[in-house]
Design an enzyme around this catalytic site. Structure first.
Site, PDB file in Angstrom:
ATOM      1  N   ASP A 144      15.802  32.660  20.341  1.00 30.44           N
ATOM      2  CA  ASP A 144      15.907  31.606  19.819  1.00 30.44           C
ATOM      3  C   ASP A 144      16.052  32.183  18.450  1.00 30.44           C
ATOM      4  O   ASP A 144      15.984  32.485  17.757  1.00 30.44           O
ATOM      5  CB  ASP A 144      14.709  30.904  19.462  1.00 30.44           C
ATOM      6  CG  ASP A 144      14.776  30.091  21.673  1.00 30.44           C
ATOM      7  OD1 ASP A 144      15.243  30.254  22.289  1.00 30.44           O
ATOM      8  OD2 ASP A 144      14.029  29.907  22.574  1.00 30.44           O
TER       9      ASP A 144
ATOM     10  N   GLN B 174      21.751  26.747  14.351  1.00 32.27           N
ATOM     11  CA  GLN B 174      21.534  25.854  14.322  1.00 32.27           C
ATOM     12  C   GLN B 174      22.250  25.015  13.489  1.00 32.27           C
ATOM     13  O   GLN B 174      22.280  25.164  11.315  1.00 32.27           O
ATOM     14  CB  GLN B 174      20.394  25.401  13.715  1.00 32.27           C
ATOM     15  CG  GLN B 174      18.783  25.941  14.303  1.00 32.27           C
ATOM     16  CD  GLN B 174      18.406  26.908  13.313  1.00 32.27           C
ATOM     17  OE1 GLN B 174      18.430  27.629  11.783  1.00 32.27           O
ATOM     18  NE2 GLN B 174      16.905  26.498  13.619  1.00 32.27           N
TER      19      GLN B 174
ATOM     20  N   ARG C 212      24.645  29.664  21.497  1.00 35.52           N
ATOM     21  CA  ARG C 212      24.023  28.696  21.924  1.00 35.52           C
ATOM     22  C   ARG C 212      23.890  27.233  20.253  1.00 35.52           C
ATOM     23  O   ARG C 212      23.319  28.212  19.613  1.00 35.52           O
ATOM     24  CB  ARG C 212      22.785  28.918  21.983  1.00 35.52           C
ATOM     25  CG  ARG C 212      21.782  27.022  22.609  1.00 35.52           C
ATOM     26  CD  ARG C 212      20.131  27.314  22.558  1.00 35.52           C
ATOM     27  NE  ARG C 212      19.913  27.980  24.320  1.00 35.52           N
ATOM     28  CZ  ARG C 212      18.592  28.399  23.834  1.00 35.52           C
ATOM     29  NH1 ARG C 212      17.257  28.951  23.458  1.00 35.52           N
ATOM     30  NH2 ARG C 212      18.578  28.974  24.870  1.00 35.52           N
TER      31      ARG C 212
ATOM     32  N   GLY D 144      18.985  21.967  15.214  1.00 36.84           N
ATOM     33  CA  GLY D 144      17.445  22.643  14.503  1.00 36.84           C
ATOM     34  C   GLY D 144      16.724  21.608  14.872  1.00 36.84           C
ATOM     35  O   GLY D 144      16.690  20.848  14.922  1.00 36.84           O
TER      36      GLY D 144
ATOM     37  N   THR E 191      22.784  20.362  23.555  1.00 36.19           N
ATOM     38  CA  THR E 191      22.008  18.623  22.809  1.00 36.19           C
ATOM     39  C   THR E 191      22.668  17.432  24.083  1.00 36.19           C
ATOM     40  O   THR E 191      22.226  17.782  25.085  1.00 36.19           O
ATOM     41  CB  THR E 191      23.691  18.487  22.197  1.00 36.19           C
ATOM     42  OG1 THR E 191      23.058  17.394  21.218  1.00 36.19           O
ATOM     43  CG2 THR E 191      24.386  18.503  22.756  1.00 36.19           C
ATOM     44  N   HIS E 192      21.067  16.913  23.420  1.00 36.00           N
ATOM     45  CA  HIS E 192      21.242  15.393  25.035  1.00 36.00           C
ATOM     46  C   HIS E 192      21.375  14.605  23.868  1.00 36.00           C
ATOM     47  O   HIS E 192      21.546  13.627  24.814  1.00 36.00           O
ATOM     48  CB  HIS E 192      19.465  15.375  24.827  1.00 36.00           C
ATOM     49  CG  HIS E 192      19.008  16.517  24.752  1.00 36.00           C
ATOM     50  ND1 HIS E 192      18.022  17.061  24.167  1.00 36.00           N
ATOM     51  CD2 HIS E 192      18.392  17.878  26.302  1.00 36.00           C
ATOM     52  CE1 HIS E 192      17.749  18.075  24.615  1.00 36.00           C
ATOM     53  NE2 HIS E 192      17.872  18.628  25.839  1.00 36.00           N
TER      54      HIS E 192
ATOM     55  N   ARG F 216      -0.145  20.348  18.654  1.00 34.04           N
ATOM     56  CA  ARG F 216       0.974  19.332  18.561  1.00 34.04           C
ATOM     57  C   ARG F 216       0.866  17.754  17.963  1.00 34.04           C
ATOM     58  O   ARG F 216       1.389  16.792  17.164  1.00 34.04           O
ATOM     59  CB  ARG F 216       2.425  19.966  18.634  1.00 34.04           C
ATOM     60  CG  ARG F 216       2.666  21.364  18.830  1.00 34.04           C
ATOM     61  CD  ARG F 216       3.858  21.914  17.442  1.00 34.04           C
ATOM     62  NE  ARG F 216       3.316  21.985  16.499  1.00 34.04           N
ATOM     63  CZ  ARG F 216       3.062  23.179  15.697  1.00 34.04           C
ATOM     64  NH1 ARG F 216       3.032  24.016  16.508  1.00 34.04           N
ATOM     65  NH2 ARG F 216       2.797  23.213  14.786  1.00 34.04           N
TER      66      ARG F 216
HETATM   67  P1  FDA Z   1      18.573  14.257  18.777  1.00 35.09           P
HETATM   68  O1  FDA Z   1      17.012  13.953  19.011  1.00 35.09           O
HETATM   69  O2  FDA Z   1      19.285  13.000  18.448  1.00 35.09           O
HETATM   70  O3  FDA Z   1      17.994  13.177  20.909  1.00 35.09           O
HETATM   71  C1  FDA Z   1      19.142  12.838  20.978  1.00 35.09           C
HETATM   72  C2  FDA Z   1      18.501  11.582  22.137  1.00 35.09           C
HETATM   73  O4  FDA Z   1      18.238  12.372  23.420  1.00 35.09           O
HETATM   74  C3  FDA Z   1      17.757  11.234  21.605  1.00 35.09           C
HETATM   75  O5  FDA Z   1      18.196   9.519  21.675  1.00 35.09           O
HETATM   76  C4  FDA Z   1      17.218  10.548  23.093  1.00 35.09           C
HETATM   77  O6  FDA Z   1      17.598  10.112  24.056  1.00 35.09           O
HETATM   78  C5  FDA Z   1      17.292  12.163  24.069  1.00 35.09           C
HETATM   79  N1  FDA Z   1      15.864  12.710  23.225  1.00 35.09           N
HETATM   80  C6  FDA Z   1      15.696  13.454  23.111  1.00 35.09           C
HETATM   81  N2  FDA Z   1      14.095  14.320  23.092  1.00 35.09           N
HETATM   82  C7  FDA Z   1      13.723  13.643  23.305  1.00 35.09           C
HETATM   83  C8  FDA Z   1      12.506  14.136  24.574  1.00 35.09           C
HETATM   84  N3  FDA Z   1      11.490  14.638  23.704  1.00 35.09           N
HETATM   85  N4  FDA Z   1      12.204  13.086  25.010  1.00 35.09           N
HETATM   86  C9  FDA Z   1      13.235  12.200  25.633  1.00 35.09           C
HETATM   87  N5  FDA Z   1      14.618  11.999  24.680  1.00 35.09           N
HETATM   88  C10 FDA Z   1      15.222  12.622  24.447  1.00 35.09           C
HETATM   89  N6  FDA Z   1      16.063  24.225  18.171  1.00 35.09           N
HETATM   90  C11 FDA Z   1      16.002  25.595  17.194  1.00 35.09           C
HETATM   91  O7  FDA Z   1      15.486  24.875  16.248  1.00 35.09           O
HETATM   92  N7  FDA Z   1      16.361  26.228  17.749  1.00 35.09           N
HETATM   93  C12 FDA Z   1      16.197  27.006  18.569  1.00 35.09           C
HETATM   94  O8  FDA Z   1      16.691  28.366  19.535  1.00 35.09           O
HETATM   95  C13 FDA Z   1      16.411  25.633  19.510  1.00 35.09           C
HETATM   96  N8  FDA Z   1      17.037  26.133  21.644  1.00 35.09           N
HETATM   97  C14 FDA Z   1      17.422  24.232  22.119  1.00 35.09           C
HETATM   98  C15 FDA Z   1      17.699  25.039  23.216  1.00 35.09           C
HETATM   99  C16 FDA Z   1      18.478  24.087  24.317  1.00 35.09           C
HETATM  100  C17 FDA Z   1      18.195  23.818  25.756  1.00 35.09           C
HETATM  101  C18 FDA Z   1      18.042  22.780  23.588  1.00 35.09           C
HETATM  102  C19 FDA Z   1      18.438  22.115  24.451  1.00 35.09           C
HETATM  103  C20 FDA Z   1      17.505  22.214  22.432  1.00 35.09           C
HETATM  104  C21 FDA Z   1      17.455  23.644  21.463  1.00 35.09           C
HETATM  105  N9  FDA Z   1      16.644  23.604  20.280  1.00 35.09           N
HETATM  106  C22 FDA Z   1      16.087  24.537  20.077  1.00 35.09           C
HETATM  107  C23 FDA Z   1      16.177  21.746  19.506  1.00 35.09           C
HETATM  108  C24 FDA Z   1      17.736  20.932  18.876  1.00 35.09           C
HETATM  109  O9  FDA Z   1      17.529  22.040  18.032  1.00 35.09           O
HETATM  110  C25 FDA Z   1      16.837  20.145  19.191  1.00 35.09           C
HETATM  111  O10 FDA Z   1      15.880  19.821  17.800  1.00 35.09           O
HETATM  112  C26 FDA Z   1      16.930  19.372  20.343  1.00 35.09           C
HETATM  113  O11 FDA Z   1      17.704  19.682  21.119  1.00 35.09           O
HETATM  114  C27 FDA Z   1      16.621  17.619  19.472  1.00 35.09           C
HETATM  115  O12 FDA Z   1      18.451  17.279  19.290  1.00 35.09           O
HETATM  116  P2  FDA Z   1      19.981  16.789  20.626  1.00 35.09           P
HETATM  117  O13 FDA Z   1      21.062  17.549  19.752  1.00 35.09           O
HETATM  118  O14 FDA Z   1      19.065  16.710  21.516  1.00 35.09           O
HETATM  119  O15 FDA Z   1      19.427  15.224  19.377  1.00 35.09           O
END
Ligand code: FDA
Length: 303
Positions: free
Chosen positions: A123, A153, A179, A183, A221-222, A284
């Protein structure tokens, strides 16, 4: 206001109550629960990457304990025949205390996973760790190129240059596996893009770059916008299903997850578990009461 009050009281509340807020995002306290969760995900056609939740460590004895825990997790998952990879945070292995011994411990974990033909993802933590984590990855990649991967990131301004450099070591014999995520840490504007639009733009540029270079990417990503963009890139580049995968965090956007699987793409879910879930969640939640997001953040942020 109500959230704030609940958050400040949570550390003093029974674990069972706090669990109500955390359980959607954490597989459980025990290895058995992680196995059960992973098995259920497997029945939906989802693979997992397993993460052991850790406390902020202060001694290399704790780092060694974490190594031993990962050994037993890997052995158990492999024995159960569950399709899993493993994710770890180098600071839990002493990156900021003794980088050389940290390298040794992480190398041993990768070797253990590699002995079963499996894979360990390093990570990426906060910006203060990025140089050391890239170096750690490179040293292990030199030894076991198919068994280790790294996270990048998209919000960091340095990431395009870092990836450009790293991709030079990508050959058929020494493939790199990345991956790509947005971030999760709070970083200053000097080093990180602050706007969502800006981060998304850089995410898509980086993904395009990696896919064109035929690097295997975990598209983590989500964000519906990024998922749509990724699907277009996959089509444009005529990629086959074994050249990339989507990745999501346990408990987040299950509907979008199901949609992606329905389209026939490979999906991996990040499954965190461990006895330290309570400390993580409550600290947190107390700092900032945006509940769900902070539990998710707690999975990554040190201390
Ligand atoms: P964004 O934050 O814009 O979210 C998109 C949508 O997803 C939101 O609008 C909401 O609908 C939904 N959503 C997001 N979070 C939610 C929640 N908690 N509950 C409900 N809905 C939610 N970061 C890092 O710095 N180092 C790392 O090693 C990793 N590793 C990692 C592994 C995996 C498998 C994932 C999916 C993510 C990470 N991350 C990470 C975290 C990543 O950097 C990021 O902060 C989160 O994935 C949120 O970003 P999104 O791309 O999902 O977009």
């Amino acid at each position: 206001m109500i959230n704030k009050v609940i958050a400040s009281l949570l550390p003093y509340m029974p674990k069972k109550f706090v669990w109500l807020f955390s359980r959607r995002y954490i597989a459980g306290e025990t290895l058995e629960e992680a196995i059960e969760t992973s098995r259920k995900l497997g029945q939906e056609g989802i693979e997992v990457t397993v993460d052991v939740l850790g406390e902020y460590i202060t001694t290399m004895e704790q780092a060694n304990e974490n190594k031993v825990i990962y050994f037993s997790v890997i052995e158990r998952f492999e024995k159960e025949g569950i399709a899993a990879t493993y994710s770890l945070k180098p600071t839990s292995f002493g990156l900021l205390i003794d980088p050389e011994l940290c390298f040794e411990y992480v190398r041993e974990v990768v070797e253990k996973a590699g002995s079963f033909g499996s894979f360990v993802r390093i990570d990426m933590e906060d910006s203060g760790c990025v140089d050391a984590e890239i170096e750690l990855f490179q040293r292990i990649h030199d030894l076991m190129p198919r068994n280790v991967g790294l996270v990048f990131q998209a919000y960091l301004k340095r990431t395009p240059a870092d990836l450009e450099k790293l991709v030079k070591r990508h050959t058929p014999q020494t493939p790199i596996n990345i991956r790509l995520c947005k971030g999760i840490y709070v970083e200053p504007p000097e080093i990180a893009i602050q706007s969502r639009a800006g981060v998304n733009k850089q995410y898509m540029e980086l993904l395009d770059f990696l896919l064109r270079k035929k690097v295997y990417v975990g598209i983590a990503t989500h964000d519906q916008e990024l998922v749509t963009g990724a699907l277009q890139l996959i089509e444009c580049n005529k990629l086959t299903k074994d050249e990339y995968e989507f990745q999501m965090l346990y408990g987040v956007t299950p509907d979008l997850r199901t949609k992606i699987i329905g389209l026939g793409h490979r999906m991996r879910v990040y499954v965190p578990f461990g006895e330290h879930w309570f400390g993580y969640s409550t600290r947190r939640l107390k700092e900032n009461p945006h509940m769900a997001w902070l539990i998710i953040k707690a999975l990554f942020v040190r201390g």
